[in-house]
Design a protein around this motif. Structure first.
Motif, PDB file in Angstrom:
ATOM      1  N   ASP A   1       0.906  -1.237   0.033  1.00 55.12           N
ATOM      2  CA  ASP A   1      -0.018   0.059   0.138  1.00 55.12           C
ATOM      3  C   ASP A   1       0.806   1.287  -0.089  1.00 55.12           C
ATOM      4  N   LEU A   2       2.153   1.002   0.267  1.00 56.40           N
ATOM      5  CA  LEU A   2       3.079   2.182   0.253  1.00 56.40           C
ATOM      6  C   LEU A   2       3.216   2.658  -1.249  1.00 56.40           C
ATOM      7  N   LEU A   3       3.136   1.946  -2.310  1.00 57.57           N
ATOM      8  CA  LEU A   3       3.186   2.497  -3.561  1.00 57.57           C
ATOM      9  C   LEU A   3       1.795   2.446  -4.025  1.00 57.57           C
ATOM     10  N   LEU A   4       0.641   1.715  -3.618  1.00 54.77           N
ATOM     11  CA  LEU A   4      -0.666   1.753  -4.032  1.00 54.77           C
ATOM     12  C   LEU A   4      -1.340   2.659  -3.130  1.00 54.77           C
ATOM     13  N   ASP A   5      -0.845   3.864  -2.858  1.00 51.11           N
ATOM     14  CA  ASP A   5      -1.313   4.489  -1.846  1.00 51.11           C
ATOM     15  C   ASP A   5      -2.716   5.307  -2.262  1.00 51.11           C
ATOM     16  N   ARG A   6      -3.015   5.193  -3.565  1.00 49.52           N
ATOM     17  CA  ARG A   6      -4.137   6.220  -4.052  1.00 49.52           C
ATOM     18  C   ARG A   6      -5.257   5.045  -4.164  1.00 49.52           C
ATOM     19  N   LEU A   7      -5.275   3.822  -3.725  1.00 50.67           N
ATOM     20  CA  LEU A   7      -6.455   2.831  -3.603  1.00 50.67           C
ATOM     21  C   LEU A   7      -7.626   3.662  -2.862  1.00 50.67           C
ATOM     22  N   PRO A   8      -7.252   4.010  -1.763  1.00 51.04           N
ATOM     23  CA  PRO A   8      -8.436   4.556  -0.897  1.00 51.04           C
ATOM     24  C   PRO A   8      -9.207   5.719  -1.693  1.00 51.04           C
ATOM     25  N   ASP A   9      -8.338   6.383  -2.404  1.00 53.02           N
ATOM     26  CA  ASP A   9      -9.140   7.343  -3.654  1.00 53.02           C
ATOM     27  C   ASP A   9     -10.112   6.834  -4.319  1.00 53.02           C
ATOM     28  N   ALA A  10      -9.834   5.663  -4.903  1.00 50.20           N
ATOM     29  CA  ALA A  10     -10.915   5.013  -5.820  1.00 50.20           C
ATOM     30  C   ALA A  10     -12.002   4.524  -5.102  1.00 50.20           C
ATOM     31  N   LEU A  11     -11.929   4.097  -3.896  1.00 48.04           N
ATOM     32  CA  LEU A  11     -13.042   3.795  -2.949  1.00 48.04           C
ATOM     33  C   LEU A  11     -13.924   5.159  -2.896  1.00 48.04           C
ATOM     34  N   ASP A  12     -13.238   6.057  -2.537  1.00 47.89           N
ATOM     35  CA  ASP A  12     -14.028   7.335  -2.162  1.00 47.89           C
ATOM     36  C   ASP A  12     -14.726   7.875  -3.414  1.00 47.89           C
ATOM     37  N   ALA A  13     -14.055   7.794  -4.537  1.00 48.72           N
ATOM     38  CA  ALA A  13     -14.880   8.438  -5.800  1.00 48.72           C
ATOM     39  C   ALA A  13     -15.956   7.671  -6.323  1.00 48.72           C
ATOM     40  N   THR A  14     -15.653   6.260  -5.945  1.00 50.94           N
ATOM     41  CA  THR A  14     -16.777   5.334  -6.159  1.00 50.94           C
ATOM     42  C   THR A  14     -18.050   5.580  -5.097  1.00 50.94           C
ATOM     43  N   ARG A  15     -17.879   5.659  -3.924  1.00 50.06           N
ATOM     44  CA  ARG A  15     -18.978   6.212  -2.954  1.00 50.06           C
ATOM     45  C   ARG A  15     -19.453   7.599  -3.406  1.00 50.06           C
ATOM     46  N   SER A  16     -18.659   8.390  -3.746  1.00 45.26           N
ATOM     47  CA  SER A  16     -18.996  10.016  -4.135  1.00 45.26           C
ATOM     48  C   SER A  16     -19.877   9.919  -5.637  1.00 45.26           C
TER      49      SER A  16
ATOM     50  N   GLU B   1     -17.472  -3.304  -1.671  1.00 42.05           N
ATOM     51  CA  GLU B   1     -17.755  -1.904  -1.456  1.00 42.05           C
ATOM     52  C   GLU B   1     -18.869  -1.493  -2.339  1.00 42.05           C
ATOM     53  N   LEU B   2     -18.589  -1.534  -3.490  1.00 44.39           N
ATOM     54  CA  LEU B   2     -19.854  -1.133  -4.630  1.00 44.39           C
ATOM     55  C   LEU B   2     -21.020  -1.709  -4.383  1.00 44.39           C
ATOM     56  N   ALA B   3     -20.940  -3.333  -4.176  1.00 45.66           N
ATOM     57  CA  ALA B   3     -22.140  -3.918  -4.120  1.00 45.66           C
ATOM     58  C   ALA B   3     -22.880  -3.490  -2.827  1.00 45.66           C
ATOM     59  N   ALA B   4     -22.277  -3.208  -1.928  1.00 42.16           N
ATOM     60  CA  ALA B   4     -22.679  -2.614  -0.548  1.00 42.16           C
ATOM     61  C   ALA B   4     -23.390  -1.382  -0.836  1.00 42.16           C
ATOM     62  N   GLU B   5     -22.840  -0.340  -1.733  1.00 44.28           N
ATOM     63  CA  GLU B   5     -23.493   1.058  -1.869  1.00 44.28           C
ATOM     64  C   GLU B   5     -24.581   0.561  -2.715  1.00 44.28           C
ATOM     65  N   LEU B   6     -24.743  -0.047  -3.637  1.00 43.31           N
ATOM     66  CA  LEU B   6     -25.726  -0.385  -4.501  1.00 43.31           C
ATOM     67  C   LEU B   6     -26.837  -0.937  -3.527  1.00 43.31           C
ATOM     68  N   ASP B   7     -26.738  -1.661  -2.707  1.00 41.98           N
ATOM     69  CA  ASP B   7     -27.765  -2.423  -1.714  1.00 41.98           C
ATOM     70  C   ASP B   7     -28.381  -1.314  -1.023  1.00 41.98           C
ATOM     71  N   ALA B   8     -27.496   0.000  -0.413  1.00 38.01           N
ATOM     72  CA  ALA B   8     -27.864   0.713   0.400  1.00 38.01           C
ATOM     73  C   ALA B   8     -28.811   1.837  -0.623  1.00 38.01           C
ATOM     74  N   ASP B   9     -28.719   1.666  -1.707  1.00 37.56           N
ATOM     75  CA  ASP B   9     -29.111   2.949  -2.496  1.00 37.56           C
ATOM     76  C   ASP B   9     -30.613   2.680  -2.686  1.00 37.56           C
ATOM     77  N   ALA B  10     -31.561   3.736  -2.393  1.00 38.36           N
ATOM     78  CA  ALA B  10     -32.856   3.446  -2.204  1.00 38.36           C
ATOM     79  C   ALA B  10     -33.423   3.304  -3.725  1.00 38.36           C
ATOM     80  N   HIS B  11     -32.798   4.122  -4.720  1.00 39.78           N
ATOM     81  CA  HIS B  11     -33.268   3.968  -6.058  1.00 39.78           C
ATOM     82  C   HIS B  11     -32.655   3.039  -7.000  1.00 39.78           C
ATOM     83  N   PHE B  12     -31.863   2.087  -6.463  1.00 43.60           N
ATOM     84  CA  PHE B  12     -31.327   1.001  -7.332  1.00 43.60           C
ATOM     85  C   PHE B  12     -32.035  -0.404  -7.367  1.00 43.60           C
TER      86      PHE B  12
END
Length: 210
Positions: free
Chosen positions: A57-72, A135-146
Motif C-alpha cells: 500500500d506504500l506504492l498503491l497509496d491512491r487505492l483509498p481514493d478509488a473507493l472514495d470516488a466510487t462512493r461519491s 464496497e460497490l455492491a454494498a453501496e448499491l444495496d444501500a441505494d434506495a433507487h437502485f
C-alpha cells in the motif's frame, strides 16, 4: 490509524508514500525494506504501519481514493441520474483529467513498470478488486433507487474497468502515443458502459431478407 481528515496525519502519510515511491522506482519493490522507507521519510516503522496496512500500500497509496470516488459518484449523483450513468461520468472525468487512477497521468511509465514487475503488487491489486467490488455492491444495496442484482452489477463494473485499465497500461509500457492511448481509453470506457447498460449484442445470425 490516523483519521483521513487529520491534516497532520495526511501530510505524514503523503511524505511516507512519496519516500517509498522514490525508493521503489529506483531499486525495485522487493529490494526496499519498510525500515528503509521509514528512514527516508524520517519516521519510525511503527508510524509507517499506523498509516499503511501493508508494504504494497506504500506504492498503491491512491487505492483509498478509488473507493472514495466510487462512493461519491453514487451518493452525490443528481436526482434522476442512474447509478451506472453516475459511475460512467466519474470514470470519464478521471480519464479527461488524466488522473493517476486512470493510468493516463504524464510520466507514469516508471511506476507502471515497477507495478507490473512485482507479483506482490499485482496480487495486492487483485485483492483490491475484490474489496472495491464488495464496497460497490454494498453501496448499491444501500441505494434506495437502485433496482437489480447489486453483486452482479458490481462484479461486471469492476471487470469492465479492469479490462480497459489493463489495456491502457499495456499500451503505455509498449511506448504508444499517450494521446492515442487516452482516446482509446475514453472510447473503450464508453463502449463498456454501453454494453453494461444495454446488454451484449446478440451473436445470433439474422435471417436474410428475400
Amino acid at each position: 490509524m490516523p483519521k483521513r481528515g487529520d491534516r497532520g496525519g495526511a501530510q505524514t502519510r503523503a511524505r511516507i508514500a512519496a519516500a517509498a515511491t522514490d525508493l521503489f522506482l529506483k531499486r525495485g519493490f522487493e529490494d526496499v525494506t519498510t525500515a528503509e522507507v521509514a528512514a527516508a521519510a524520517g519516521v519510525s516503522k511503527v508510524t509507517v504501519f499506523a498509516h499503511f496496512d501493508r508494504k504494497e500500500d506504500l506504492l498503491l497509496d491512491r487505492l483509498p481514493d478509488a473507493l472514495d470516488a466510487t462512493r461519491s459518484a453514487i451518493r452525490e449523483r443528481a436526482d434522476g441520474t442512474d447509478v451506472l450513468e453516475a459511475i460512467r461520468r466519474a470514470a470519464l472525468a478521471l480519464a479527461a483529467q488524466r488522473h493517476p487512477l486512470s493510468g493516463l497521468s504524464e510520466g507514469a511509465e516508471p511506476l507502471l513498470r515497477t507495478l507490473t514487475g512485482s507479483t506482490a503488487l499485482i496480487s495486492r491489486l487483485r485483492q483490491f478488486e475484490y474489496e472495491i467490488e464488495k464496497e460497490l455492491a454494498a453501496e448499491l444495496d444501500a441505494d434506495a433507487h437502485f433496482r437489480g442484482d447489486s453483486a452482479l452489477v458490481a462484479a461486471l463494473l469492476v471487470a469492465a474497468y479492469r479490462t480497459v485499465a489493463v489495456d491502457t497500461v499495456r499500451r503505455r509500457l509498449a511506448g504508444d502515443d499517450l494521446t492515442e492511448i487516452s482516446e482509446a481509453h475514453h472510447s473503450r470506457l464508453e463502449h463498456a458502459f454501453e454494453v453494461l447498460t444495454t446488454g451484449i449484442p446478440s451473436s445470433t445470425p439474422q435471417p436474410h431478407n428475400r
